[in-house]
Design a protein around this motif. Structure first.
Motif, short mmCIF file in Angstrom:
data_model
loop_
_atom_site.label_atom_id
_atom_site.label_comp_id
_atom_site.label_asym_id
_atom_site.label_seq_id
_atom_site.Cartn_x
_atom_site.Cartn_y
_atom_site.Cartn_z
N GLY A 77 0.80 -1.22 0.00
CA GLY A 77 0.00 0.00 0.00
C GLY A 77 0.83 1.26 0.00
N SER A 78 1.94 1.26 -0.72
CA SER A 78 2.88 2.39 -0.69
C SER A 78 3.18 2.88 -2.11
CB SER A 78 4.17 1.97 0.00
OG SER A 78 3.93 1.64 1.35
N LYS A 79 3.86 4.03 -2.19
CA LYS A 79 4.19 4.63 -3.47
C LYS A 79 5.69 4.87 -3.59
CE LYS A 79 -0.22 6.95 -3.75
NZ LYS A 79 -0.94 8.21 -3.86
N LEU A 80 6.24 4.51 -4.76
CA LEU A 80 7.60 4.86 -5.15
C LEU A 80 7.43 5.75 -6.37
CD1 LEU A 80 8.07 2.15 -3.53
CD2 LEU A 80 10.07 1.87 -4.95
N LYS A 81 7.60 7.07 -6.19
CA LYS A 81 7.30 8.02 -7.25
C LYS A 81 8.41 9.04 -7.44
CE LYS A 81 3.22 9.77 -7.41
NZ LYS A 81 1.97 10.46 -7.07
N GLY A 82 8.75 9.31 -8.71
CA GLY A 82 9.66 10.39 -9.04
C GLY A 82 11.09 10.22 -8.56
N ASN A 83 11.50 9.00 -8.28
CA ASN A 83 12.88 8.73 -7.86
C ASN A 83 13.74 8.53 -9.10
OD1 ASN A 83 12.38 8.40 -4.86
ND2 ASN A 83 10.96 6.90 -5.71
N ARG A 84 15.08 8.69 -8.95
CA ARG A 84 15.92 8.49 -10.13
C ARG A 84 17.35 8.15 -9.76
NH1 ARG A 84 18.29 13.36 -12.97
NH2 ARG A 84 18.86 14.73 -11.28
N THR A 85 18.01 7.54 -10.75
CA THR A 85 19.45 7.31 -10.69
C THR A 85 20.05 8.14 -11.82
OG1 THR A 85 19.22 5.35 -12.09
CG2 THR A 85 19.29 4.99 -9.71
N THR A 86 21.30 8.57 -11.67
CA THR A 86 21.85 9.54 -12.61
C THR A 86 23.11 9.12 -13.37
OG1 THR A 86 23.12 10.57 -10.83
CG2 THR A 86 20.92 11.47 -11.28
N ALA A 87 23.86 8.16 -12.89
CA ALA A 87 25.14 7.80 -13.51
C ALA A 87 24.95 7.01 -14.80
CB ALA A 87 25.97 6.98 -12.52
N VAL A 88 25.95 7.04 -15.64
CA VAL A 88 25.96 6.21 -16.84
C VAL A 88 25.85 4.75 -16.39
CG1 VAL A 88 27.40 5.41 -18.75
CG2 VAL A 88 27.31 7.86 -18.18
N GLY A 89 24.92 4.00 -17.00
CA GLY A 89 24.74 2.59 -16.65
C GLY A 89 24.04 2.36 -15.33
N SER A 90 23.36 3.37 -14.79
CA SER A 90 22.70 3.22 -13.50
C SER A 90 21.47 2.31 -13.62
CB SER A 90 22.31 4.59 -12.93
OG SER A 90 21.39 5.25 -13.77
N LEU A 91 21.05 1.76 -12.47
CA LEU A 91 20.00 0.74 -12.45
C LEU A 91 18.98 1.01 -11.35
CD1 LEU A 91 22.43 -2.31 -12.68
CD2 LEU A 91 21.14 -1.30 -14.58
N GLY A 92 17.70 0.79 -11.67
CA GLY A 92 16.65 0.84 -10.65
C GLY A 92 16.31 2.22 -10.15
N GLY A 93 15.69 3.03 -11.00
CA GLY A 93 15.30 4.37 -10.58
C GLY A 93 14.39 4.37 -9.35
N GLY A 94 13.39 3.49 -9.35
CA GLY A 94 12.48 3.39 -8.21
C GLY A 94 12.97 2.41 -7.16
N LEU A 95 13.25 1.18 -7.62
CA LEU A 95 13.67 0.09 -6.72
C LEU A 95 14.76 -0.72 -7.37
CD1 LEU A 95 13.18 -1.84 -4.23
CD2 LEU A 95 11.54 -3.03 -5.69
N PHE A 96 15.83 -0.96 -6.63
CA PHE A 96 16.89 -1.87 -7.06
C PHE A 96 16.84 -3.06 -6.12
CE2 PHE A 96 21.15 -3.66 -6.86
CZ PHE A 96 21.48 -3.76 -8.21
#
Length: 158
Positions: A77-96
């Motif tokens: 019942g939760s929200k993962l919104k508007g999160n991000r990763t920034t590096a070249v080859g980064s992984l899992g903007g919301g959840l890794f």
């Protein structure tokens, strides 16, 4: 947890860092606007993390897990919104999902991004050896894709 920063080479856990052998529980919480130059802009949990009726939003990490870096997580019942990763080859903007099992029930994973050339898993990234499953969870408007690798996250449609 709001507007915290873990800075320096390889820093992680911008909002919350649980690298021990404990169980962490978040209920009716807001983890917002945190940053880490390495992993886990919002939350890094190497062990069991339970997130219930909470929002993890607008957090930023360099390489993995803009919102959450999971070592075993249950999100209800939760929200993962508007999160991000920034590096070249980064992984899992919301959840890794880095290890263990990540389970999302009746939740939302939206508007997350894995930016940088060669990045993957805007919404959810499942590291080989871990497991991520979703049930009755909205996964939408993530970039460059909702879940990665393709077909790995049970219940996710890119």
């Amino acid at each position: 947890m709001r507007r915290n920063k873990a800075a320096g080479a390889g820093a992680y856990g911008g909002g919350i860092l649980d690298a021990g052998n404990s169980i962490s529980n978040l209920r009716s919480s807001w983890v917002n606007g945190n940053r880490a130059t390495g992993q886990a802009g919002g939350i890094l949990s190497r062990q069991e993390l339970n997130v219930r009726k909470s929002t993890v939003q607008d957090n930023t990490a360099g390489s993995q897990g803009g919102g959450i870096w999971s070592g075993g997580t249950r999100i209800d019942g939760s929200k993962l919104k508007g999160n991000r990763t920034t590096a070249v080859g980064s992984l899992g903007g919301g959840l890794f999902a880095g290890s263990g099992t990540a389970t999302l029930n009746r939740s939302e994973v939206s508007r997350n991004r894995a930016d940088g050339a060669g990045s993957n898993g805007g919404g959810i990234y499942e590291q080989p050896g871990s497991t991520a499953t979703i049930d009755r969870t909205k996964v939408a408007n993530n970039h460059p894709n909702h879940c990665a690798p393709t077909g790995a996250v049970t219940g996710c449609v890119n």
